[in-house]
Design an enzyme around this catalytic site. Structure first.
Site, PDB file in Angstrom:
ATOM      1  N   GLY A 208     -10.349  -0.955 -48.379  1.00 40.46           N
ATOM      2  CA  GLY A 208     -11.029   0.311 -48.148  1.00 40.46           C
ATOM      3  C   GLY A 208     -10.039   1.452 -48.248  1.00 40.46           C
TER       4      GLY A 208
ATOM      5  N   GLN B 152      -6.965   9.913 -46.993  1.00 39.94           N
ATOM      6  CA  GLN B 152      -5.724   9.161 -47.235  1.00 39.94           C
ATOM      7  C   GLN B 152      -5.061   9.537 -48.553  1.00 39.94           C
ATOM      8  OE1 GLN B 152      -7.741   5.219 -46.225  1.00 39.94           O
ATOM      9  NE2 GLN B 152      -5.662   4.823 -45.520  1.00 39.94           N
TER      10      GLN B 152
ATOM     11  N   CYS C  55      -3.814  -0.908 -41.969  1.00 39.25           N
ATOM     12  CA  CYS C  55      -4.232   0.330 -42.624  1.00 39.25           C
ATOM     13  C   CYS C  55      -3.203   0.684 -43.690  1.00 39.25           C
ATOM     14  CB  CYS C  55      -4.324   1.449 -41.580  1.00 39.25           C
ATOM     15  SG  CYS C  55      -4.811   3.036 -42.272  1.00 39.25           S
ATOM     16  N   LEU C  56      -3.686   1.090 -44.866  1.00 39.07           N
ATOM     17  CA  LEU C  56      -2.772   1.432 -45.960  1.00 39.07           C
ATOM     18  C   LEU C  56      -1.890   2.631 -45.611  1.00 39.07           C
ATOM     19  CD1 LEU C  56      -5.148   0.918 -49.033  1.00 39.07           C
ATOM     20  CD2 LEU C  56      -3.321  -0.598 -48.244  1.00 39.07           C
TER      21      LEU C  56
ATOM     22  N   HIS D 268     -13.855   1.427 -39.963  1.00 36.43           N
ATOM     23  CA  HIS D 268     -12.462   1.857 -40.110  1.00 36.43           C
ATOM     24  C   HIS D 268     -12.388   3.088 -41.028  1.00 36.43           C
ATOM     25  CE1 HIS D 268      -8.028   0.798 -40.791  1.00 36.43           C
ATOM     26  NE2 HIS D 268      -8.266   1.713 -41.713  1.00 36.43           N
ATOM     27  N   GLU D 269     -13.092   3.015 -42.168  1.00 39.51           N
ATOM     28  CA  GLU D 269     -13.052   4.129 -43.134  1.00 39.51           C
ATOM     29  C   GLU D 269     -13.784   5.360 -42.591  1.00 39.51           C
ATOM     30  OE1 GLU D 269     -10.896   3.734 -45.304  1.00 39.51           O
ATOM     31  OE2 GLU D 269     -10.754   1.568 -45.065  1.00 39.51           O
TER      32      GLU D 269
ATOM     33  N   HIS E 267     -11.516   7.356 -40.512  1.00 37.87           N
ATOM     34  CA  HIS E 267     -10.575   8.181 -41.293  1.00 37.87           C
ATOM     35  C   HIS E 267     -11.167   9.562 -41.588  1.00 37.87           C
ATOM     36  CE1 HIS E 267      -7.003   5.906 -42.154  1.00 37.87           C
ATOM     37  NE2 HIS E 267      -7.665   4.856 -42.585  1.00 37.87           N
TER      38      HIS E 267
HETATM   39 ZN    ZN Z   1      -6.968   2.956 -42.827  1.00 36.46          ZN
END
Ligand code: ZN
Length: 193
Positions: free
Chosen positions: A74, A79, A118-119, A160-161, A164
């Protein structure tokens, strides 16, 4: 959201090793284009998308490519520094999905705890409690109506997204002990930026 739990077979042929090395180069290159902890964009509340134009479609294309290259499941627009309510995710094996201006129309009362990465928070995995299922409505990149009835893993990734888009990170959702541990990993890097 990131996924590090790949099983590795230690009996690779050379071609496999080469492909893996290339994938690692692509992963690092993608991560370098994704905002990392300490970047203010990650703490901003994203605004709704108003125009379903070529710019939006290009953004979605770029985010989907970055998500794949970074080996994530995701990625939210915040981000990549775009403060708009858009995310891409892969809720199952049917390929990537796009959600623009998502709205939660149903959320299970039942919750479950599982580890998330998380990226934007490399090297961190913390337990996070999420609703076990939810229904999301929104638009795709062409302005068409979409609705997702998500359970388990897909529901977790979507939540999660969604976080963000409101500047919320997994370290805000975990317990004190794991937050402290995560910050000790993240802080030295944040200072170096
Ligand atoms: Zn994330």
């Amino acid at each position: 959201m990131s996924e590090h739990d790949h099983e590795h077979d230690h009996d690779h042929a050379d071609a496999d090793a080469e492909a893996e090395a290339e994938a690692e180069v692509r992963r690092r290159f993608a991560l370098a284009q994704i905002r990392q902890y300490g970047d203010v964009a990650l703490r901003m509340t994203a605004r709704p998308v108003e125009e379903f134009d070529d710019d939006l479609r290009r953004l979605v294309e770029r985010m989907t490519a970055l998500m794949h290259d970074a080996q994530g499941v995701g990625l939210a627009a915040t981000q990549v520094g775009v403060i708009r309510r858009v995310f891409v995710f892969e809720p199952g094996d049917d390929g990537p999905r796009t959600l623009v201006n998502p709205v939660v129309v149903e959320r299970a009362d039942e919750a479950a705890v599982d580890e998330e990465g998380c990226l934007s928070l490399q090297g961190v995995r913390v337990p996070v409690e999420r609703a076990v299922s939810l229904v999301l409505e929104g638009k795709d990149e062409n302005g068409g109506d979409v609705r997702y009835d998500l359970e388990g893993y897909g529901a977790r990734v979507a939540q999660h997204e969604l976080d963000h888009l409101d500047g919320v990170l997994i370290i805000d959702r975990t317990d004190d002990e794991h937050r402290k541990e995560a910050l000790s990993v993240l802080r030295p890097r944040a200072v170096l930026r």
